[in-house]
Design a protein around this motif. Structure first.
Motif, short mmCIF file in Angstrom:
data_model
loop_
_atom_site.label_atom_id
_atom_site.label_comp_id
_atom_site.label_asym_id
_atom_site.label_seq_id
_atom_site.Cartn_x
_atom_site.Cartn_y
_atom_site.Cartn_z
N ILE A 70 -7.59 11.16 42.08
CA ILE A 70 -6.43 11.46 41.26
C ILE A 70 -6.69 11.05 39.81
CG2 ILE A 70 -5.35 9.27 41.89
CD1 ILE A 70 -2.67 10.64 41.68
N TYR A 71 -6.25 11.90 38.90
CA TYR A 71 -6.42 11.63 37.47
C TYR A 71 -5.04 11.56 36.81
CZ TYR A 71 -11.15 13.31 38.47
OH TYR A 71 -12.39 13.50 39.00
N ASN A 72 -4.81 10.49 36.05
CA ASN A 72 -3.57 10.31 35.27
C ASN A 72 -2.30 10.49 36.12
OD1 ASN A 72 -5.18 10.10 32.87
ND2 ASN A 72 -5.33 12.33 32.86
N PRO A 73 -2.14 9.71 37.17
CA PRO A 73 -0.98 9.91 38.05
C PRO A 73 0.33 9.42 37.44
CG PRO A 73 -2.20 7.96 38.72
CD PRO A 73 -3.01 8.60 37.62
N ASP A 74 1.40 10.01 37.91
CA ASP A 74 2.76 9.60 37.57
C ASP A 74 3.55 9.81 38.85
OD1 ASP A 74 4.85 8.72 36.09
OD2 ASP A 74 5.16 10.56 34.97
N TRP A 75 4.20 8.77 39.38
CA TRP A 75 4.68 8.82 40.76
C TRP A 75 6.15 9.17 40.85
CZ3 TRP A 75 0.96 9.16 44.12
CH2 TRP A 75 -0.28 8.63 43.79
N VAL A 76 6.49 10.04 41.78
CA VAL A 76 7.87 10.48 41.99
C VAL A 76 8.79 9.31 42.28
CG1 VAL A 76 9.38 11.74 43.57
CG2 VAL A 76 7.29 12.82 42.72
N VAL A 77 8.31 8.33 43.06
CA VAL A 77 9.15 7.22 43.46
C VAL A 77 9.69 6.46 42.26
CG1 VAL A 77 7.25 5.56 43.70
CG2 VAL A 77 9.34 5.25 45.04
N ASP A 78 8.92 6.43 41.16
CA ASP A 78 9.38 5.72 39.97
C ASP A 78 10.59 6.41 39.34
OD1 ASP A 78 7.44 3.79 40.24
OD2 ASP A 78 5.99 4.85 38.98
N TYR A 79 10.68 7.72 39.50
CA TYR A 79 11.82 8.44 38.94
C TYR A 79 13.06 8.29 39.81
CZ TYR A 79 8.60 10.44 35.60
OH TYR A 79 7.68 10.58 34.59
N HIS A 80 12.88 7.85 41.04
CA HIS A 80 14.01 7.58 41.93
C HIS A 80 14.40 6.11 41.90
CE1 HIS A 80 14.30 11.49 44.15
NE2 HIS A 80 13.11 11.62 43.62
N ASN A 81 13.59 5.30 41.26
CA ASN A 81 13.86 3.86 41.21
C ASN A 81 14.14 3.36 39.80
OD1 ASN A 81 13.62 3.26 43.93
ND2 ASN A 81 11.41 3.11 43.82
N LYS A 82 13.89 4.19 38.81
CA LYS A 82 14.03 3.74 37.43
C LYS A 82 15.01 4.63 36.66
CE LYS A 82 9.37 1.80 37.05
NZ LYS A 82 8.07 1.85 36.32
N TRP A 83 15.97 4.01 36.03
CA TRP A 83 16.87 4.72 35.12
C TRP A 83 16.12 5.03 33.84
CZ3 TRP A 83 21.62 6.53 36.31
CH2 TRP A 83 22.27 5.98 37.41
N ALA A 84 16.30 6.23 33.33
CA ALA A 84 15.68 6.64 32.06
C ALA A 84 16.77 6.82 31.02
CB ALA A 84 14.91 7.94 32.24
N PRO A 85 16.63 6.21 29.84
CA PRO A 85 17.62 6.44 28.77
C PRO A 85 17.66 7.92 28.41
CG PRO A 85 16.14 4.62 28.22
CD PRO A 85 15.56 5.31 29.42
N LEU A 86 18.86 8.47 28.29
CA LEU A 86 19.04 9.89 28.00
C LEU A 86 19.49 10.11 26.56
CD1 LEU A 86 18.85 12.65 29.38
CD2 LEU A 86 21.26 12.43 29.99
N ASP A 87 20.53 9.38 26.14
CA ASP A 87 21.01 9.49 24.77
C ASP A 87 22.04 8.40 24.52
OD1 ASP A 87 21.16 10.59 22.18
OD2 ASP A 87 21.03 12.63 23.03
N SER A 88 22.43 8.22 23.26
CA SER A 88 23.45 7.23 22.91
C SER A 88 24.24 7.72 21.71
CB SER A 88 22.81 5.87 22.61
OG SER A 88 21.90 5.97 21.53
N PHE A 89 25.50 7.28 21.61
CA PHE A 89 26.40 7.73 20.55
C PHE A 89 27.26 6.55 20.09
CE2 PHE A 89 26.17 10.71 24.13
CZ PHE A 89 25.32 11.67 23.59
N THR A 90 27.77 6.66 18.88
CA THR A 90 28.68 5.65 18.33
C THR A 90 29.93 6.33 17.81
OG1 THR A 90 26.82 4.24 17.71
CG2 THR A 90 28.93 3.80 16.65
N PHE A 91 31.09 5.76 18.13
CA PHE A 91 32.38 6.30 17.69
C PHE A 91 33.17 5.21 16.97
CE2 PHE A 91 31.04 8.64 21.43
CZ PHE A 91 31.21 9.97 21.05
N SER A 92 33.94 5.62 15.97
CA SER A 92 34.69 4.66 15.18
C SER A 92 35.89 4.10 15.93
CB SER A 92 35.16 5.30 13.87
OG SER A 92 35.94 6.45 14.13
#
Length: 842
Positions: free
Chosen positions: A209-231
């Motif tokens: 295998i070359y340069n792996p990225d594992w599916v299980v990590d995407y089911h176990n790790k939250w990924a930041p999507l976006d952020s906003f600020t309101f007054s």
């Protein structure tokens, strides 16, 4: 016989097939040299006679990648080449660099992102037929393909065919199996590994295998999507059909965030105001934004065509809500806004009430059956099978509804039938730990009425975290899953919720809180659905005929019976020797003193990673893989050099592919999470001193690695046997961090293992120590160095001198087998050489 071998290997490898698994292929989001590939036949080609088939599950994800090679197969004798290629939105099969008639259009087939789809390529050389199975689509064509040949096979970016492959689509693949001439021969589940080799659990083959990225990590790790600020505080609602989040302000302004396009925009509002209260009182009803007020007994809806709110009276932000953190839905029968429970004016409520538009009143609904205890901060979700059914889980309150009478954390589940107007309490989770004080977010996601997902947080501190919990509707079980999200909990000034992003098959977590500058911060995170799902692998479901499946089942029963018979005969034959083994085992582990490893404010590294807080609670589960590695980097470098580890070195180890700005952000976020966890360990702190991250601790902290180092030093100075006992009690747990395998850790493991083995070798050869202690030391040496010859000589000699000749021979024979396996040569010393009296050795 082949089926028997397959079955034995499958049974011995069941752990490979019971976890979320699969390989995530890095695509054009990274440089070409970092893209993923798998060379299935990296050592040798696969032979066939008349036919073969390749089957796997594949999942596509949304990205900017519109082209790439999925599979490449080269037949050797006739030099035939088959490629499976993706060109958005189509899947093609290429034969000898020419298109075949195989063409699958994803839009026409309704293929959705992040769903597993069955793929099979079957070549029948004898009958000159090529078959493609993709999902429910089956295609056939004629093809001339040599018989009695062999083929090379790869996935993604692997260059071995005489032309360049550098594009791979954004895909994930799992459970690749190969059948040869109708029989299953190979199976790679694609389960996460720390090496560059994937094991075929039906044979001795490996895939590279070359340069792996594992599916299980995407089911176990939250990924930041976006952020906003309101007054000012926003009221938020999610349109699950359009997959758009809406943010409604008190002055009538509306902002939106489209999950599909990642676009944040402001809607046009010509006139009117929402019926605004600060307790998140907006809901989506048939694509319309609907706001409601308890205090003013009114609603106001936003019309997307006229860009107007239906009410012209502005609400006051000083109008204190009656029902904070209540649950809401559109009643499945009356289609009215309906709310459940809530908190206000020092009281908890269990009301279920609906708003009547005609009379502009809130009417309490009456239900038969069980009574929900007054509460707020509960989680509600509608049934995925019956829209008339809803489920309510957890919350905070008490049976009399008065805050002055105290708080009770609820972990119960209610089924609410809005059609029959009946409530049934399904279960109450009995928490053994009275310090377990978690609360769920407003919404849960139900899955086929068998389980539900929500997110929970420790409620008694401000800087807390959210973590996915899986509950079972017909069973009082709660299971924490994956890593955590930072969450500032300020009670009525904070809000968190959970949404299902259907097109991407993900969960979205939303958090909102009042910041120190009096603005409101909103953060979005995503995780693949279902988090850490434990799905059994259906081995080659398309390609294994029913007869073989039945054969496997029958053979499994036969194998079990056979194993029981053999086991019984072996027991009868070796009963006397087993009694001897039992005697020696008891004799072998008899301690000198009753030393117990501390489990309060403790960090244990030998035998595996464990951390205990100041209340002796095991909090190891709170360390995600990244947090665990970061913690160990700081701990081990602080222990070794006294000054800690630099930020640059942390980046090199944990985020080598990230630009410095992103790595810095990742480091800051994870340091914050780590400090939050360490708050529960008295006397342990992470500090930044003179450009180094360092772990400081007081005398109340116990770390077994540090303790071992100190005790070895003390023993060398004093020769105190009690110190040796403490050392052995810790070391017999196992090797250093045996469950963690990053490359940077190898030097620490090797260095400490070498020191320990050298120390024990010097001691075990001392004839003035008693036999029991020397046997125990030799066993510990074998734990750290299974090919240690000193330990072999000591153990064999001592067992022989004690009359345990069969055990001595067994120890020697096991060593010989390992030696031959590791060094590919026979061990040069005979048993007689090894087991001679130890005095001859010196």
């Amino acid at each position: 016989m082949r089926y028997f071998i397959c079955l034995v290997i499958l049974f011995s490898s069941l752990s490979e097939l019971h976890a979320d698994h699969g390989l995530h292929f890095k695509s054009n989001e990274v440089a070409k040299e970092l893209r993923t590939g798998v060379d299935i036949t990296h050592k040798s080609n696969i032979s066939y006679n008349t036919s073969f088939s390749i089957h796997f599950a594949i999942s596509f994800r949304d990205s900017d990648t519109h082209y790439g090679d999925i599979l490449s197969l080269k037949e050797i004798n006739g030099n035939k080449l088959i490629q499976v290629n993706f060109r958005d939105p189509d899947l093609f099969v290429i034969y000898n660099k020419r298109e075949t008639k195989f063409h699958c259009n994803f839009k026409e087939l309704g293929i959705q992102n992040n769903r597993w789809i069955s793929f099979e390529l079957k070549i029948d050389a004898k009958n000159e037929n090529l078959q493609l199975l993709f999902g429910d689509t089956i295609l056939n064509t004629s093809i001339k393909f040599p018989q009695n040949s062999e083929f090379a096979l790869s996935l993604g970016v692997v260059n071995k065919y005489g032309f360049v492959i550098d594009e791979v689509p954004s895909i994930s693949i799992k459970d690749l199996s190969i059948r040869i001439n109708g029989s299953p021969k190979h199976l790679w589940p694609f389960r996460k590994t720390d090496s560059n080799l994937l094991r075929d659990i039906l044979s001795s083959r490996t895939a590279k295998i070359y340069n792996p990225d594992w599916v299980v990590d995407y089911h176990n790790k939250w990924a930041p999507l976006d952020s906003f600020t309101f007054s000012t505080i926003p009221s938020m609602a999610f349109d699950s059909q359009k997959e758009i989040l809406y943010f409604v302000m008190n002055n009538g302004d509306i902002s939106s965030y489209d999950l599909r396009t990642k676009q944040f925009s402001t809607l046009t509002v010509h006139s009117g105001y929402p019926s605004f209260e600060k307790s998140q009182q907006v809901i989506i009803n048939k694509g319309e934004i609907l706001s409601y007020s308890f205090n003013r007994n009114r609603t106001s809806s936003y019309n997307f065509k006229t860009h107007q709110w239906s009410k012209n009276k502005k609400s006051s932000l000083d109008d204190i809500p009656k029902f904070w953190h209540h649950n809401k839905l559109i009643h499945p029968i009356t289609k009215e806004i309906t709310t459940i429970c809530g908190y206000g004016f020092y009281s908890y409520y269990n009301k279920i009430q609906s708003f009547n538009k005609e009379s502009n009143t809130w009417n309490e609904l009456k239900f038969t059956g069980d009574t929900i205890q007054p509460r707020y901060l509960a989680s509600f979700g509608s049934s995925s099978k019956d829209s008339n059914i809803g489920y309510l889980f957890g919350g905070l309150g008490n049976s009399l509804g008065k805050q002055i009478l105290g708080k009770e954390f609820y972990y119960d589940l209610y089924k609410i039938d809005f059609k029959k107007k009946c409530i049934k309490k399904l279960w109450n989770y009995k928490c053994k730990d009275d310090k377990f004080q978690y609360l769920p977010v407003n919404t849960m996601i139900t899955d086929n009425d068998s389980c539900f997902y929500t997110i929970m947080f420790p409620a008694l501190k401000r800087n807390t975290y959210l973590k996915v919990v899986k509950g079972f509707i017909n069973n009082s079980r709660l299971v924490f899953i994956g890593d955590s999200i930072p969450y500032d909990f300020l009670d009525v000034e904070s809000f968190a919720d959970l949404y299902y992003w259907k097109s991407e098959n993900k969960l979205i977590a939303l958090t909102s809180h009042l910041a120190s500058d009096n603005t409101y911060h909103v953060n979005l995170h995503s995780i693949s659905y279902a988090p850490d799902e434990e799905a059994e692998l259906n081995l080659d479901a398309r390609s294994l005929p029913l007869s073989i499946k039945i054969f496997y089942s029958c053979f499994a029963l036969f194998l079990l019976i056979l194993a029981l018979i053999i086991r019984k005969k072996i027991r009868a034959k070796h009963q006397s020797e087993k009694e001897l083994v039992s005697h020696v085992s008891t004799f072998d582990i008899e301690p000198i003193i009753s030393y117990k490893i501390p489990l309060v404010n403790a960090i244990l590294l030998f035998g595996g990673f464990q951390v205990f807080d100041s209340k002796s609670k095991n909090i190891s589960y709170r360390f995600s893989p990244t947090l665990k590695e970061l913690f160990l980097l700081i701990l081990l470098y602080s222990t070794e050099n006294g000054k800690g580890i630099s930020s640059r070195r942390i980046q090199e180890y944990l985020w080598p592919d990230k630009p410095e700005s992103k790595a810095k952000n990742n480091r800051g976020v994870n340091i914050k999470k780590l400090r939050s966890i360490l708050e529960d360990i008295s006397g342990l702190e992470i500090i930044y001193d003179n450009n180094y991250w360092k772990l400081t601790s007081d005398d109340s902290i116990f770390c077994d690695l540090i303790h071992i180092t100190n005790e070895i030093k003390k023993f060398k100075e004093s020769g105190n046997i009690e110190k040796l006992e403490e050392i052995l009690q810790i070391l017999k747990r196992g090797t250093l961090l045996r469950d963690i395998f990053p490359e940077w850790l190898d030097s620490f493991k090797d260095k400490n293992t070498g020191k320990i083995v050298n120390f024990l070798e010097n001691i075990v050869s001392q004839a003035d120590l008693n036999t029991s202690l020397r046997l125990r030391i030799s066993n510990v040496i074998f734990e750290f160095d299974q090919m240690n010859e000193t330990a072999l000589r000591v153990k064999c000699s001592l067992l022989s001198s004690e009359g345990k000749h069969s055990l001595s021979v067994e120890t020697y024979e096991n060593y010989k087998k390992l030696y031959s396996k590791f060094y590919n040569e026979e061990y040069k010393f005979s048993f007689k050489d090894i087991a001679k009296d130890l005095t001859v050795m010196h």
